[in-house]
Scaffold this active site. Sequence first.
Site, mmCIF file in Angstrom:
data_model
loop_
_atom_site.group_PDB
_atom_site.id
_atom_site.type_symbol
_atom_site.label_atom_id
_atom_site.label_comp_id
_atom_site.label_asym_id
_atom_site.label_seq_id
_atom_site.Cartn_x
_atom_site.Cartn_y
_atom_site.Cartn_z
ATOM 1 C CB SER A 151 -0.914 0.011 1.231
ATOM 2 O OG SER A 151 -0.172 -0.213 2.407
ATOM 3 C CG ASN A 165 -4.485 -4.892 12.780
ATOM 4 O OD1 ASN A 165 -3.842 -4.797 11.729
ATOM 5 N ND2 ASN A 165 -4.926 -6.037 13.254
ATOM 6 C CG HIS A 173 -41.461 21.718 -14.050
ATOM 7 N ND1 HIS A 173 -41.720 20.420 -13.674
ATOM 8 C CD2 HIS A 173 -42.196 22.495 -13.200
ATOM 9 C CE1 HIS A 173 -42.579 20.408 -12.668
ATOM 10 N NE2 HIS A 173 -42.880 21.653 -12.350
ATOM 11 C CB SER A 221 -13.036 23.540 -30.489
ATOM 12 O OG SER A 221 -12.985 22.679 -31.606
ATOM 13 C CE LYS A 248 -18.251 24.838 -29.004
ATOM 14 N NZ LYS A 248 -18.271 23.387 -29.211
ATOM 15 C CD GLU A 260 -18.323 20.711 -20.906
ATOM 16 O OE1 GLU A 260 -18.874 19.918 -21.664
ATOM 17 O OE2 GLU A 260 -17.386 21.450 -21.268
HETATM 18 N N1 ARG Z 1 -1.649 -1.412 5.411
HETATM 19 C C1 ARG Z 1 -2.593 -1.953 6.331
HETATM 20 C C2 ARG Z 1 -3.945 -1.247 6.152
HETATM 21 O O1 ARG Z 1 -3.985 -0.278 5.483
HETATM 22 C C3 ARG Z 1 -2.103 -1.743 7.719
HETATM 23 C C4 ARG Z 1 -2.511 -2.795 8.675
HETATM 24 C C5 ARG Z 1 -1.904 -4.107 8.319
HETATM 25 N N2 ARG Z 1 -2.273 -5.088 9.268
HETATM 26 C C6 ARG Z 1 -2.141 -6.401 9.044
HETATM 27 N N3 ARG Z 1 -2.562 -7.169 9.966
HETATM 28 N N4 ARG Z 1 -1.641 -6.860 7.945
HETATM 29 O O2 ARG Z 1 -4.964 -1.661 6.608
#
Ligand code: ARG
Length: 464
Positions: A28, A115, A161, A282, A288, A295
């Site tokens: 991530s 967590n 309307h 355009s 244009k 938009e």
């Molecule tokens: N990158 C994880 C998330 O966004 C962090 C927690 C990861 N925890 C785990 N038990 N793998 O949720």
Amino acid sequence: MTKSENKKLWGGRFSEASSGITERISESISYESRLYKQDIKGSMTHARMLKKIGILTQGELDDIIKGLSQIQLEIESGDFQFRVSLEDIHMNIESALTDRIGEAGKKLHTARSRNDQIALDLRLYLREESGITKSMLTELVLLIAEIASKHTDIVMPGYTHLQIAQPVRFSHHILVYAWQLLRDIERLSGVIKACNIMPLGVGSLSGVNYKNDRQFLKDELGFEKITENSMDTVSNRDFVLDFLYFASVLGMHFSRLCEELVLWSTSEFNFIKLADKVTTGSSIMPQKRNPDVAELIRGKTGRLYGNLFSLLTSLKGLPLTYNRDLQEDKEPLFDSIDTVKLSIEGIHEMLSSMKINRERMTAQIYSNFSTATDLADYLVKKGVPFRESHEIIGSVVQYCEKDNADFFKLPLEKLKEFSDKFSEDIIEILNPEKSTERKESEGGTSTGEVVKQIDSIKKLIKEL
Ligand code: ARG
């Protein structure tokens, strides 16, 4: 596929490295690196708490703080190398810390889990971003109030309307968007409130095997209270949903405003002219001038709704407590935050630079019998029951349409053919520019009521 040579922080029980696809699915960090400040702040505070309860020595704490500050500087100067093999922001920073300061770095993760760490980072980040968004929206409301107070004298057609209905003041119309935004700001305050509960210190799900000091963490990190159920703490993403819902409603409001800007800037309406700097040309048609910014902001509502549905769907049916699905909260959230801020800037730029074509707006109230209701009420005030007067004015309209007569210039003798209650004072009533001033009911479109509205919007902003 290449296997990472980087040792995982959880490598102990594994004899085989992650496959490339596992790393790519798990990581991530590619979008989460933006949480670095919150992660470092959380870690520093956690370390101070660990020192307070006797897990870290003063020397170890000093090393950790120094090491984390150094990492923050490196990230901010672009010298830090984020590694996909280290998955997320937490492990990237923790591993870099241990590389720099050695043993003390390995103690930082005592009495904490990723967590509760991600729950903290996300709340800190969203609280801050919501605060920024709130002040941007407040500026926008003030801009709308200012445009309204500068143009209280312009009368335009009001529509239902999308058919001309009754004359209204331009200020009255544009202020609708200020009221919408004030409600959005209120929803955003709710998001900030939901973020303001401190999750750190609950561990992975059940609490930690240490008498930690969560009140200390709460005070140091500026939260209002602490979460009271460890399992709820690591599985809850309602505060993210709250923002995504806020963003969806805001997007819907923006799309309505943008739709009007698009309509009003057509040659058919010609009520406003958007500035060159917010329109585009355009590639083929030299004449244009397209309202692309309006938009695009209107179009972006789609992704704001999508982000809400994306997370609602990811959360649906998840068993307690933490499941990796929860990681799917971030991309929709980040995208909505970015989209909202971009859209606010775009709307601000369009509104602050648009030219209002007052002549055209006023001219248009002389079409489509915009004062027919005033005429009906005129007869009511002379004793005709409303249903009857509605019928009479309906026949006047029908006559004008058939004979191509100008409704606003009907001679008194003609009107008298429809009702003997008509007299000289009807001239006033037919005049559509004067019609708005008769709308004195609270919240109506008379100048007095519009000025009152502007004052109360300014007052509400001050109270935010
Ligand atoms: N990158 C994880 C998330 O966004 C962090 C927690 C990861 N925890 C785990 N038990 N793998 O949720």
